[in-house]
Design an enzyme around this catalytic site. Sequence first.
Site, mmCIF file in Angstrom:
data_model
loop_
_atom_site.group_PDB
_atom_site.id
_atom_site.type_symbol
_atom_site.label_atom_id
_atom_site.label_comp_id
_atom_site.label_asym_id
_atom_site.label_seq_id
_atom_site.Cartn_x
_atom_site.Cartn_y
_atom_site.Cartn_z
ATOM 1 N N ASP A 90 0.848 -1.190 0.000
ATOM 2 C CA ASP A 90 0.000 0.000 0.000
ATOM 3 C C ASP A 90 0.886 1.244 0.000
ATOM 4 O O ASP A 90 1.897 1.304 0.723
ATOM 5 C CB ASP A 90 -0.917 -0.015 1.220
ATOM 6 N N GLU A 126 2.216 2.925 3.119
ATOM 7 C CA GLU A 126 3.377 2.359 3.807
ATOM 8 C C GLU A 126 4.689 2.950 3.324
ATOM 9 O O GLU A 126 5.735 2.695 3.922
ATOM 10 C CB GLU A 126 3.409 0.837 3.611
ATOM 11 N N ASP A 179 -2.429 -3.660 4.287
ATOM 12 C CA ASP A 179 -1.193 -2.961 3.935
ATOM 13 C C ASP A 179 -0.339 -3.750 2.941
ATOM 14 O O ASP A 179 0.405 -3.142 2.171
ATOM 15 C CB ASP A 179 -0.358 -2.697 5.201
#
Length: 616
Positions: free
Chosen positions: A331, A334, A366
Amino acid sequence: MASGQVQFGRKRAVPGCPNPLFLRWLTELRDSAAEKGQRTQFTYQKAIGSLRKYPLPLRNGREAKILQHFGDGICRILDERLEQYYSEHGPDAPIHSLPEDDAPPPRRNRSAEPPPERPQASPRKRRQPAGGGGRRAREYVPQKGSGGYAVLVALYRHSQAAGSCGFLLKSELQREAQPLCDKSFTLPEPGSKYTAWSSVSTLIQKDLLLKTHSPARYSLTEKGRELAERLEKRGSPLKDGAQGSQTVDLTEEEEEEGEEEPQPGETRTECSEEEPAVALPARTGAEDPGLSGAGNSQASGSSKASWGGSSDPTPEVTLLPGTFEILLCVDFIETTGGSSARKQELVLELRRNGVQFDVRKLHVGDFLWVARQRVDFVPGQLRAPPARELVLDYIVERKRMDDLCGSIIDGRFREQKFRLKRCGLRKPIYLVENYRSATHLSLPESTLSQAIVNTQVVDGFFVKRTQDVRESAAYLTVMTRFLQRIYANRTLQSRSGDEDWGVLPPQPPPSPTPPCSLLTFTDFNQGAVKNKAQTVKEVFARQLMQISGISGDKAAAVLEQYSTVSSLLQAYDSCTTEQERERLLSSVRYGKLHRNLGPVLSRTVCQLYCTPGPLP
């Protein structure tokens, strides 16, 4: 001069543009774009207005970069024109005045000469459609095989079917229109962010398509129905002037500027000889060993394409062993925001470990892994066709201890777990990363440890504890190589994206090489949108989860017996006493241990829905 006498005089002339040569070139570019119907005419017009206001002379196009609406493309064009101008008129030719042969004629004395006759409009501006009136001569007709053409014809065919409701939802419209379009409605081509669906905004602007309700319903306007009926009946490109029609044939116009980029809301469907259009219907297994299940009907174009949902039981996408690669998706949150050094450390560690990953927008989680099809370049085409992607059943939510503390306080912790359990992937993983000491946090360490244990025991997540970013990157590296090994000899098939989000179909029975039923990345990411339109049942579940003490399992147990607020209120109305109302939900069993909801929570829910006015 008498004091009362008024002296009339001419106002001081406003100084002209100090860059008339650049102004003339931009005007020519604007007029040329307007004749071709290109939206770049508006960009050139904005640049012209900005140049007129600039009071200083410019020596080259690069200096114009400081002006508003002057991008790299316009500055490069001005420098190319300037280089050509110097080659024709010499290196010392003035650029802050027009050449003598191009200078405007001297200003006439209007008192001495009669006014000149008003010049007639150009043929392009004087041309009017048959029947008179002020309508534009060039009628908008989408090119055959474009997104706009496919949408109009698909909606028209649906409206003519027996029992038609007159509208289609987005997923239904994409599924019906895809076989009529040369481009994908869901995946952009390499180097572009626009899909065939981008042309829908153009249809809405031109009053051909109507968008209402939520979820969005798409239907044809009267104007759009007339155009779609002509496109459907003729079944071939419209000829300009054929049978007295003034409709302009846009299907036979060739793009003279092959490098023109599409504007927001539009998708180019014309292609030059160097870049032919890429057909998207699925290929047969003989053409591509990595794809199967297309069938002869798809080769003939009679069945639905492999983009979007389909009622055909044959899987839309099938990836055979050896024809795909496992890719880690990260993601973008991140890698951006917060401490850039700390977030870049994770990316650097993944690169140092030799992990192939891709940063993209994920609406839930994530990290996850996709099986991406290996595609080869097609002879005669500039770019390779877009690769199909299936999402593996593993998704990771990463939490540092301070992030975990903050999410518990503001309520995101329960909501994120609820969305992870309903995202359609069977193996959710919670990656908890220690960060310094937990003594400085707002919640005690025992509370955080209890939340982690509940995530594993009660919610059924796999919890992985790491000490720092480096260990988290090492875990992701090991997981990537583990998935590459276990999926190397597996056949991957897509499952329909039209199923209820979060409903997991049963796994197929075991076999020597069992096929895996996976979601496509597009269906997964669209279904995981946080603020998407929700059903009444989903809204009811969210209401229940706002009550302190009601988890996702408890809310799901209530929904099994009362799927809507209306059904629950009817049950309360059927109770004869107040005590019976308060104990209505106390015997509802939830979770793996089938425990009762209890009288306390039952009384709380009763007070919420049965108390008139504000709660005490």
